[in-house]
Design a protein around this motif. Sequence first.
Motif, PDB file in Angstrom:
ATOM      1  N   THR A 102     -10.268   2.714   4.309  1.00 58.18           N
ATOM      2  CA  THR A 102      -9.894   2.646   2.710  1.00 58.18           C
ATOM      3  C   THR A 102      -8.451   2.172   2.700  1.00 58.18           C
ATOM      4  O   THR A 102      -7.544   2.608   3.264  1.00 58.18           O
ATOM      5  CB  THR A 102      -9.963   4.082   2.255  1.00 58.18           C
ATOM      6  OG1 THR A 102     -11.295   4.499   2.517  1.00 58.18           O
ATOM      7  CG2 THR A 102      -9.623   4.132   0.738  1.00 58.18           C
ATOM      8  N   THR A 144       0.825  -1.003  -0.076  1.00 57.10           N
ATOM      9  CA  THR A 144       0.096  -0.076   0.143  1.00 57.10           C
ATOM     10  C   THR A 144       0.921   1.044  -0.142  1.00 57.10           C
ATOM     11  O   THR A 144       2.098   1.102  -0.104  1.00 57.10           O
ATOM     12  CB  THR A 144      -1.009  -0.125   1.259  1.00 57.10           C
ATOM     13  OG1 THR A 144      -0.062   0.099   2.498  1.00 57.10           O
ATOM     14  CG2 THR A 144      -1.497  -1.386   1.322  1.00 57.10           C
ATOM     15  N   ASN A 188     -13.581   0.015  -5.620  1.00 57.71           N
ATOM     16  CA  ASN A 188     -13.491   1.139  -6.536  1.00 57.71           C
ATOM     17  C   ASN A 188     -12.467   1.156  -7.656  1.00 57.71           C
ATOM     18  O   ASN A 188     -11.317   1.219  -7.161  1.00 57.71           O
ATOM     19  CB  ASN A 188     -13.364   2.486  -5.571  1.00 57.71           C
ATOM     20  CG  ASN A 188     -13.698   3.769  -6.624  1.00 57.71           C
ATOM     21  OD1 ASN A 188     -14.330   3.743  -7.538  1.00 57.71           O
ATOM     22  ND2 ASN A 188     -13.298   4.898  -6.024  1.00 57.71           N
ATOM     23  N   CYS A 231     -16.233  -2.650  -0.468  1.00 50.64           N
ATOM     24  CA  CYS A 231     -16.597  -1.808  -1.695  1.00 50.64           C
ATOM     25  C   CYS A 231     -15.486  -1.494  -2.570  1.00 50.64           C
ATOM     26  O   CYS A 231     -14.493  -0.721  -2.127  1.00 50.64           O
ATOM     27  CB  CYS A 231     -17.119  -0.271  -1.386  1.00 50.64           C
ATOM     28  SG  CYS A 231     -17.631   0.680  -2.771  1.00 50.64           S
ATOM     29  N   GLU A 290      -9.107   0.513  -5.266  1.00 48.45           N
ATOM     30  CA  GLU A 290      -9.123   1.249  -3.636  1.00 48.45           C
ATOM     31  C   GLU A 290     -10.283   0.293  -3.210  1.00 48.45           C
ATOM     32  O   GLU A 290     -11.392   0.062  -3.823  1.00 48.45           O
ATOM     33  CB  GLU A 290      -9.680   2.685  -3.916  1.00 48.45           C
ATOM     34  CG  GLU A 290      -9.804   3.248  -2.460  1.00 48.45           C
ATOM     35  CD  GLU A 290     -10.699   4.694  -2.600  1.00 48.45           C
ATOM     36  OE1 GLU A 290      -9.956   5.738  -2.683  1.00 48.45           O
ATOM     37  OE2 GLU A 290     -11.819   4.853  -2.928  1.00 48.45           O
ATOM     38  N   LEU A 291     -10.144  -0.303  -1.876  1.00 50.73           N
ATOM     39  CA  LEU A 291     -10.852  -1.112  -1.264  1.00 50.73           C
ATOM     40  C   LEU A 291     -11.416   0.060   0.058  1.00 50.73           C
ATOM     41  O   LEU A 291     -10.607   0.429   0.521  1.00 50.73           O
ATOM     42  CB  LEU A 291     -10.496  -2.236  -0.391  1.00 50.73           C
ATOM     43  CG  LEU A 291     -10.044  -3.349  -1.394  1.00 50.73           C
ATOM     44  CD1 LEU A 291      -9.385  -4.441  -0.835  1.00 50.73           C
ATOM     45  CD2 LEU A 291     -11.259  -3.582  -2.408  1.00 50.73           C
ATOM     46  N   LYS A 292     -12.830  -0.072   0.320  1.00 47.04           N
ATOM     47  CA  LYS A 292     -13.272   0.461   1.342  1.00 47.04           C
ATOM     48  C   LYS A 292     -13.882  -0.720   2.237  1.00 47.04           C
ATOM     49  O   LYS A 292     -14.772  -1.413   1.712  1.00 47.04           O
ATOM     50  CB  LYS A 292     -14.391   1.562   0.914  1.00 47.04           C
ATOM     51  CG  LYS A 292     -13.915   2.758   0.386  1.00 47.04           C
ATOM     52  CD  LYS A 292     -14.833   3.903   0.060  1.00 47.04           C
ATOM     53  CE  LYS A 292     -14.250   5.152  -0.276  1.00 47.04           C
ATOM     54  NZ  LYS A 292     -13.300   5.868   0.409  1.00 47.04           N
ATOM     55  N   VAL A 303     -15.562   3.202   8.078  1.00 50.31           N
ATOM     56  CA  VAL A 303     -14.720   2.980   6.928  1.00 50.31           C
ATOM     57  C   VAL A 303     -13.526   2.940   6.902  1.00 50.31           C
ATOM     58  O   VAL A 303     -12.941   4.131   7.498  1.00 50.31           O
ATOM     59  CB  VAL A 303     -15.435   3.814   5.765  1.00 50.31           C
ATOM     60  CG1 VAL A 303     -15.064   3.653   4.406  1.00 50.31           C
ATOM     61  CG2 VAL A 303     -16.918   3.947   5.648  1.00 50.31           C
ATOM     62  N   ASN A 319      -7.444   6.519   8.666  1.00 54.02           N
ATOM     63  CA  ASN A 319      -8.396   7.413   8.521  1.00 54.02           C
ATOM     64  C   ASN A 319      -9.768   6.672   8.743  1.00 54.02           C
ATOM     65  O   ASN A 319     -10.676   6.546   7.815  1.00 54.02           O
ATOM     66  CB  ASN A 319      -8.576   8.070   7.353  1.00 54.02           C
ATOM     67  CG  ASN A 319      -9.394   9.543   7.513  1.00 54.02           C
ATOM     68  OD1 ASN A 319     -10.122   9.715   8.628  1.00 54.02           O
ATOM     69  ND2 ASN A 319      -9.614  10.238   6.459  1.00 54.02           N
ATOM     70  N   ASN A 345      -5.564   1.388  -0.216  1.00 49.28           N
ATOM     71  CA  ASN A 345      -5.146   1.607  -1.439  1.00 49.28           C
ATOM     72  C   ASN A 345      -4.458   0.236  -2.197  1.00 49.28           C
ATOM     73  O   ASN A 345      -3.412  -0.009  -1.441  1.00 49.28           O
ATOM     74  CB  ASN A 345      -4.533   2.498  -1.875  1.00 49.28           C
ATOM     75  CG  ASN A 345      -5.370   3.994  -1.721  1.00 49.28           C
ATOM     76  OD1 ASN A 345      -6.285   4.171  -2.154  1.00 49.28           O
ATOM     77  ND2 ASN A 345      -5.082   4.898  -0.929  1.00 49.28           N
ATOM     78  N   SER A 397     -16.491  -1.649   5.003  1.00 46.85           N
ATOM     79  CA  SER A 397     -17.249  -1.103   5.907  1.00 46.85           C
ATOM     80  C   SER A 397     -17.204  -1.856   7.180  1.00 46.85           C
ATOM     81  O   SER A 397     -17.624  -3.035   7.133  1.00 46.85           O
ATOM     82  CB  SER A 397     -18.885  -1.066   5.327  1.00 46.85           C
ATOM     83  OG  SER A 397     -19.828  -0.724   6.230  1.00 46.85           O
ATOM     84  N   SER A 444     -19.833   8.239  -1.441  1.00 45.86           N
ATOM     85  CA  SER A 444     -19.406   9.489  -0.478  1.00 45.86           C
ATOM     86  C   SER A 444     -19.007  10.680  -1.399  1.00 45.86           C
ATOM     87  O   SER A 444     -19.195  10.689  -2.578  1.00 45.86           O
ATOM     88  CB  SER A 444     -17.632   9.174  -0.197  1.00 45.86           C
ATOM     89  OG  SER A 444     -17.055   8.695  -1.102  1.00 45.86           O
TER      90      SER A 444
END
Length: 150
Positions: free
Chosen positions: A119, A11, A47, A45, A72-74, A117, A100, A121, A76, A149
């Motif tokens: 995030t 990452t 992206n 999620c 990008e993985l979010k 959430v 974050n 990368n 939850s 978002s």
Amino acid sequence: MNILNEAYHNTNWGKAYYDSRGVSISLLGIKKKIFIEWNNVEFVCPNPYLEKNNGEWRDFEGKDSQELKHLELKLSVKNRYKILDKIHTLLRICFGLILNIKPLIGADDNYLSEKGVITINVKLGSLSCSKNEFLDLLSQHAKFGLIVSF
């Protein structure tokens, strides 16, 4: 079809490891890892958003996931405090600034303080497996969903 049991990738700030127990995240220069159990992940999620269609992962335009350069993985999470409570205060600041871990906001615009959430990368060039194997591993342990978002 064999599904991979573990995977990892670089990452911007360290490495992320995925296995049957959950996701472990390490920061550069820090030995302690943050661990997120799959049972604390409500959904993932990606992206751009990807779905499996005829055995292949594709984005909303129908492009094969193998064409992706970035993902990008979010995550939850159901209880962000469960994650933060396991690490020392100084490390919490480091992980908090880098990862974050934000609270989720519901459809009614109210904060869902326990939910959050994270995030991640994904540097796809550093995956320890193919992109399809990685996505299969994620989908084996967590459902895919959307996070909106602004």
